[in-house]
Design a protein around this motif. Structure first.
Motif, PDB file in Angstrom:
ATOM      1  N   ALA A  48      32.917  28.616  45.348  1.00  0.00           N
ATOM      2  CA  ALA A  48      33.720  29.511  46.217  1.00  0.00           C
ATOM      3  C   ALA A  48      35.000  29.203  45.976  1.00  0.00           C
ATOM      4  O   ALA A  48      35.832  30.152  46.506  1.00  0.00           O
ATOM      5  N   TRP A  49      35.358  28.159  45.356  1.00  0.00           N
ATOM      6  CA  TRP A  49      36.868  27.875  45.123  1.00  0.00           C
ATOM      7  C   TRP A  49      36.957  26.860  43.829  1.00  0.00           C
ATOM      8  O   TRP A  49      36.211  25.951  43.890  1.00  0.00           O
ATOM      9  N   THR A  71      38.300  30.634  50.611  1.00  0.00           N
ATOM     10  CA  THR A  71      36.865  31.026  49.879  1.00  0.00           C
ATOM     11  C   THR A  71      36.684  32.393  49.381  1.00  0.00           C
ATOM     12  O   THR A  71      37.280  33.117  49.853  1.00  0.00           O
ATOM     13  N   SER A  72      36.178  32.411  48.264  1.00  0.00           N
ATOM     14  CA  SER A  72      35.918  33.417  47.661  1.00  0.00           C
ATOM     15  C   SER A  72      34.666  34.353  48.191  1.00  0.00           C
ATOM     16  O   SER A  72      34.369  35.473  48.043  1.00  0.00           O
ATOM     17  N   LEU A  78      28.258  23.374  52.515  1.00  0.00           N
ATOM     18  CA  LEU A  78      29.544  23.008  51.586  1.00  0.00           C
ATOM     19  C   LEU A  78      29.312  21.610  50.852  1.00  0.00           C
ATOM     20  O   LEU A  78      28.850  20.727  51.292  1.00  0.00           O
ATOM     21  N   VAL A 140      30.945  28.871  56.379  1.00  0.00           N
ATOM     22  CA  VAL A 140      32.294  29.752  56.233  1.00  0.00           C
ATOM     23  C   VAL A 140      31.951  31.153  55.747  1.00  0.00           C
ATOM     24  O   VAL A 140      30.988  31.470  55.376  1.00  0.00           O
ATOM     25  N   ASP A 201      31.789  24.461  46.777  1.00  0.00           N
ATOM     26  CA  ASP A 201      30.708  25.231  46.461  1.00  0.00           C
ATOM     27  C   ASP A 201      29.974  25.321  47.774  1.00  0.00           C
ATOM     28  O   ASP A 201      29.890  24.476  48.586  1.00  0.00           O
ATOM     29  N   VAL A 202      28.987  26.558  47.962  1.00  0.00           N
ATOM     30  CA  VAL A 202      28.196  26.702  48.699  1.00  0.00           C
ATOM     31  C   VAL A 202      26.865  27.256  48.610  1.00  0.00           C
ATOM     32  O   VAL A 202      26.666  27.763  47.310  1.00  0.00           O
ATOM     33  N   GLY A 250      29.840  34.383  43.522  1.00  0.00           N
ATOM     34  CA  GLY A 250      31.211  33.921  43.917  1.00  0.00           C
ATOM     35  C   GLY A 250      32.099  33.808  42.730  1.00  0.00           C
ATOM     36  O   GLY A 250      31.884  34.166  41.606  1.00  0.00           O
ATOM     37  N   THR A 252      35.688  31.862  41.067  1.00  0.00           N
ATOM     38  CA  THR A 252      36.438  30.744  41.022  1.00  0.00           C
ATOM     39  C   THR A 252      37.625  31.150  39.916  1.00  0.00           C
ATOM     40  O   THR A 252      37.350  31.563  38.895  1.00  0.00           O
TER      41      THR A 252
END
Length: 416
Positions: A48-49, A71-72, A78, A140, A201-202, A250, A252
């Motif tokens: 996510a980032w 977050t993307s 998380l 999120v 990450d998620v 996602g 990054t």
């Protein structure tokens, strides 16, 4: 898929194809050189980032550092990745916390989540290593700002950091753990870098993979509006989030300002070369299936190959082929991005840029191509950025240029 409640810190390989398992506490670690992990290591998890790390940041002493993370992609369960990758002494994290951002350094009351590592609220990360947190029971949304706070107990020495965050970081001064504070009153100083935090990450409801944007200051977002998340990878994530059927990838950002494909920049904070850091910063992302590779303009600006001689198109092409082979060996699709125009390149180096771009477009070596050069160049002067996209230094696109780059990515070529 591994259930979120049972996914803690998992294995991370310490060399291409190797693995490291700390049998004492199950903590995830990775070495400072050629680190890579398979997407299969983290089933169901997507990036996510990300923050690609360099050496030589400031030292901290009993201070809390609060960082804004954007977050993307949305998801739950998380994990954060704490990095001592570029440091020469162990890092002690006395406490860590994740909360929703209200504004600035203020958190939304009631959203704090204390972070644990192997069940403990504190951890010590060995020099040259990284550690994943246990799963944080938090949801999120995509395009959301979080506050990640690390209480750094003791004296850290020169920090592992990401210099050009284009975001405000909040630093305390009084030796007290402020990680779980709602207020920003305990944070007396601000900086513009990220420290010791290299990833989030998620588990996402509709996505199963990650696309990594790998590059230099253009990918890092240099001269985009600070705090607005208008880097081209941010804009690409927004396009993916608006796609019918839910976001499937996602995104990054593994950009580092000043980064070169072939050689390490002399300034210590700019990190190792693209070839040196690719396995860790790109292939090491959970769920990675696509890499968009945009590197080379800093090699051209310095006219230097890895042997110290004049740069040729063949040098850059050989560097790209090296990364393509590494990506393909891991089942990752490699997407080549053409090098943007830079009107201050010498005529000889601009000719090399044109040769390399033609090879990227026509060789078939990449799985797909994104023609950033054509997307942002001046039609009346192809060796320069279009004035509407020029931030003013003739190298870095402004916000409009970043959006034009994101719009140039054909979403159909990304892993579905």
């Amino acid at each position: 898929m591994v259930a979120a409640a049972t996914v803690g810190a998992l294995l991370v390989s310490t060399a291409h194809g190797g693995r490291q398992d700390d049998a004492q506490d199950g903590r995830a670690t990775s070495s400072a050189t050629d680190t890579q992990q398979s997407a299969a290591t983290y089933p169901g998890r997507v990036g996510a980032w990300e923050s690609a790390m360099s050496a030589g940041g400031p030292s901290f002493h009993d201070q809390t550092v609060r960082m804004v993370v954007h977050t993307s992609i949305g998801g739950s369960g998380l994990r954060i990745r704490v990095s001592d990758l570029r440091s020469d002494r162990p890092l002690t994290v006395g406490a860590a916390d994740v909360a929703e951002q209200y504004d600035g350094g203020r958190a939304v009351a009631g959203t704090h989540h204390r972070v644990t590592f192997g069940g403990s609220r504190s951890t010590t990360v060995a020099a040259g290593r990284e550690e994943y947190s246990d799963v944080i029971p938090m949801r999120v949304a995509a395009d959301q700002n979080l506050l990640v706070s690390l209480y750094l107990s003791g004296t850290t020495g020169p920090s592992t950091f990401h210099r050009e965050a284009y975001e405000t970081t909040y630093v305390s001064t009084d030796g007290v753990d402020h990680a779980a504070d709602d207020s920003a009153a305990g944070y007396a100083r601000t900086r513009t870098s990220w420290y010791y935090l290299s990833g989030l990450d998620v588990v996402a409801p509709t996505a199963h993979a990650t696309v990594v944007a790998f590059g230099d200051s253009i990918t890092d977002g240099y001269h985009s509006t600070a705090g607005a998340n208008r880097r081209w990878p941010d804009q690409l994530a927004r396009r993916l989030a608006s796609a019918p059927g839910g976001q499937r990838l996602g995104v990054t950002d593994a950009g580092i300002a000043g980064n070169r494909l072939l050689t390490t920049a002399p300034e210590i904070y700019r990190g190792p070369s693209g070839v040196q850091r690719f396995d860790h910063d790109a292939l090491g992302e959970p769920g990675v299936k696509d890499v968009i590779l945009l590197e080379g303009v800093n090699d051209l600006s310095n006219d230097l190959n890895s042997a110290g001689g004049p740069l040729t198109a063949r040098n850059l092409i050989d560097g790209y082929r090296t990364l393509i082979a590494r990506g393909h060996a891991d089942g990752v699709r490699m997407i080549g991005a053409t090098i943007l125009p830079y009107s201050r390149l010498s005529p000889a180096m601009n000719a090399v840029r044109e040769q390399v771009n033609q090879w990227i477009r026509s060789s078939g070596a990449f799985d797909a191509v994104v023609d950033f050069d054509r997307a942002v160049r001046d039609p009346s002067n192809p060796d320069a950025l279009a004035p509407a996209y020029d931030s003013g230094d003739h190298l870095h696109p402004n916000d409009a240029g970043m959006l034009a780059m994101a719009d140039a990515v054909d979403l159909s070529v990304l892993v579905s």
